[in-house]
Design an enzyme around this catalytic site. Sequence first.
Site, PDB file in Angstrom:
ATOM      1  CD  GLU A 248      -2.956  -1.112   0.614  1.00  0.00           C
ATOM      2  OE1 GLU A 248      -3.310   0.291   0.200  1.00  0.00           O
ATOM      3  OE2 GLU A 248      -3.657  -2.122   0.232  1.00  0.00           O
ATOM      4  CB  CYS A 282      -1.589   7.106   2.034  1.00  0.00           C
ATOM      5  SG  CYS A 282      -2.902   6.241   2.881  1.00  0.00           S
TER       6      CYS A 282
HETATM    7  P1  NAD Z   1       8.399   5.129   4.178  1.00  0.00           P
HETATM    8  O1  NAD Z   1       8.535   4.401   2.810  1.00  0.00           O
HETATM    9  O2  NAD Z   1       9.806   5.960   4.267  1.00  0.00           O
HETATM   10  O3  NAD Z   1       8.765   3.990   5.278  1.00  0.00           O
HETATM   11  C1  NAD Z   1       7.686   2.916   5.535  1.00  0.00           C
HETATM   12  C2  NAD Z   1       8.495   1.892   6.291  1.00  0.00           C
HETATM   13  O4  NAD Z   1       9.386   1.139   5.508  1.00  0.00           O
HETATM   14  C3  NAD Z   1       9.211   2.320   7.498  1.00  0.00           C
HETATM   15  O5  NAD Z   1       9.143   1.449   8.359  1.00  0.00           O
HETATM   16  C4  NAD Z   1      10.686   2.140   7.004  1.00  0.00           C
HETATM   17  O6  NAD Z   1      11.563   1.830   7.960  1.00  0.00           O
HETATM   18  C5  NAD Z   1      10.767   0.891   5.899  1.00  0.00           C
HETATM   19  N1  NAD Z   1      11.785   0.941   5.030  1.00  0.00           N
HETATM   20  C6  NAD Z   1      12.552   1.990   4.677  1.00  0.00           C
HETATM   21  N2  NAD Z   1      13.354   1.612   3.611  1.00  0.00           N
HETATM   22  C7  NAD Z   1      13.165   0.240   3.484  1.00  0.00           C
HETATM   23  C8  NAD Z   1      13.905  -0.614   2.793  1.00  0.00           C
HETATM   24  N3  NAD Z   1      14.867  -0.377   2.081  1.00  0.00           N
HETATM   25  N4  NAD Z   1      13.825  -2.107   3.110  1.00  0.00           N
HETATM   26  C9  NAD Z   1      12.666  -2.374   3.987  1.00  0.00           C
HETATM   27  N5  NAD Z   1      12.033  -1.376   4.565  1.00  0.00           N
HETATM   28  C10 NAD Z   1      12.054  -0.096   4.657  1.00  0.00           C
HETATM   29  O7  NAD Z   1       7.281   5.764   4.337  1.00  0.00           O
HETATM   30  P2  NAD Z   1       6.886   6.718   5.646  1.00  0.00           P
HETATM   31  O8  NAD Z   1       7.545   8.096   5.550  1.00  0.00           O
HETATM   32  O9  NAD Z   1       7.133   5.739   7.089  1.00  0.00           O
HETATM   33  O10 NAD Z   1       5.412   6.761   5.450  1.00  0.00           O
HETATM   34  C11 NAD Z   1       4.732   7.603   4.531  1.00  0.00           C
HETATM   35  C12 NAD Z   1       4.447   7.363   3.204  1.00  0.00           C
HETATM   36  O11 NAD Z   1       3.399   5.965   3.430  1.00  0.00           O
HETATM   37  C13 NAD Z   1       3.641   8.065   2.196  1.00  0.00           C
HETATM   38  O12 NAD Z   1       4.203   7.962   1.119  1.00  0.00           O
HETATM   39  C14 NAD Z   1       2.225   7.613   2.130  1.00  0.00           C
HETATM   40  O13 NAD Z   1       1.486   7.988   1.251  1.00  0.00           O
HETATM   41  C15 NAD Z   1       2.342   6.212   2.317  1.00  0.00           C
HETATM   42  N6  NAD Z   1       1.080   5.584   2.999  1.00  0.00           N
HETATM   43  C16 NAD Z   1       0.353   4.839   2.399  1.00  0.00           C
HETATM   44  C17 NAD Z   1      -0.737   4.318   2.690  1.00  0.00           C
HETATM   45  C18 NAD Z   1      -1.693   3.587   1.978  1.00  0.00           C
HETATM   46  O14 NAD Z   1      -2.776   2.669   2.414  1.00  0.00           O
HETATM   47  N7  NAD Z   1      -1.706   3.343   0.739  1.00  0.00           N
HETATM   48  C19 NAD Z   1      -1.170   4.519   3.949  1.00  0.00           C
HETATM   49  C20 NAD Z   1      -0.154   5.397   4.817  1.00  0.00           C
HETATM   50  C21 NAD Z   1       0.866   5.540   4.439  1.00  0.00           C
END
Ligand code: NAD
Length: 475
Positions: A248, A282
Amino acid sequence: ADSTELDRIAEARPRPERLEVGPIIASAVAGGAREPILNPATGEEIGTVTLAAPEDVEAALAAAQPWDAAAEARAEVLTRAADLYEEGFGEAFALLALEAGKTLPDAVAELREAVDFLRYYAAGAARVEAAHPAGPRGVFTCISPWNFPLAIFTGQIAAALAAGNGVLAKPAETTPAIAAWAVERLRRAGVPDTALQLLPGDGATVGKALTSDPRVGGVAFTGSTATARRIQAAMAGGLPPGAPLIAETGGLNAMIVDSTALPEQAIRDIVASAFQSAGQRCSALRCLYVQEDIAPGFEAMLMGAMDELSLGDPRDIATDVGPVITAAARDEIDAHVAKAEAEGRLLHRLTPPSRGVFTAPALLRVAGIGALEREVFGPVLHVSRFRAGEIDRVIAEVNATGYGLTFGLHSRIDERVQRVADAVEAGNVYANRNQIGAIVGSQPFGGEGLSGTGPKAGGPHYLARFRAAPAPEFT
Ligand code: NAD
């Protein structure tokens, strides 16, 4: 309740002592670096997180097992966990405010959603097992974002467990304490220690390790589109063939308001969609298209409504807009607004509180959604105008972004609503209401294109992805 009663409730909420959290695994914890946990509303250090050391990640991977219990027993445990969440609501609200900057209404909605996920997936456990008898995938890695640190974190885990998998959970860097709170309750409810382990740490190390190991049978991820791509690449190098990525991801969400819309209702829905949760959803509205004939008056009304928003500490009952998550996030948002201001496109901006990590809700003029290079994850709304007869052009622009999470439309022409809803490529299309929020069970949530893989969370097809595919038949 009048405001004095609400003040009393706010006062009565427990204030945790200094937070101390770390990995929760099936064996003794080695423990890696220790990092501060910050309160984004004040910038104060409120605790310490011990990150998972490489030995902890290895121990967790070695110990992880699918949850070996009958579907009915799993459902009972998850339902008990839902009860424990509800009993601990005061602590949960306090943690969500302190660690994630959530206002009280946001925190209430988040706890409800988490509880709903537990009960909904528990109710589906026996059904998905009967429909997909090949078994669970094995062990799922669940990686969640900070903006719904309880609801999304819980939803992923509850689905994986309900389907019979074991879980390795990696919370977002900034929100380990609410994740530990949730895991403690799930464990207390009866989830075995080999079926649920918590590994706080950053994405590049702990996240990478948990998404590239052959002992992992699938990954559930919510976060940015860029991270999803990195995870997909890591999985391709390490996981068994066919291991699913359920992702997501981000959005670039638009709304159309035509000249037949009810202005007061539309304004209220726009303010909620763009500025609630400080725009850190999001699903949040990023680009508003207003029909030209009503635009001057409508935009003036919108600015007036923005002036009514109260910014401040999320624990204050009067606060509508709390802080953003980190100073780095604030600086990125502020740079985006400053650039627009230099280009003469800043229409309106509020004044942020001087203390804490705040950015001011802002309204920016933009030619169209195509001019936004990426998701700006904060309380910034862009506004564009369109002429009667240009709706198809607007839809084409929206679809051309490649994202497809939420879309909103305010119009009193039924046939237009239907036509636009059919033409827009988005997972969730909302007519004549706000475009944030989903309801587990009846209004599942998920995106298309760059916004996610599906199936929708909280919907009837979600659990099936956590079960193994049947073996191919010989022909
Ligand atoms: P992010 O992608 O920076 O991080 C999300 C998670 O991924 C964190 O736990 C992070 O530590 C982990 N991560 C980062 N790099 C990684 C890697 N290389 N390998 C494995 N894990 C890794 O996102 P964020 O800043 O925490 O959240 C905001 C984003 O999430 C926005 O883009 C938002 O739109 C999206 N979001 C989407 C939904 C949905 O349902 N579509 C819901 C909430 C948030």
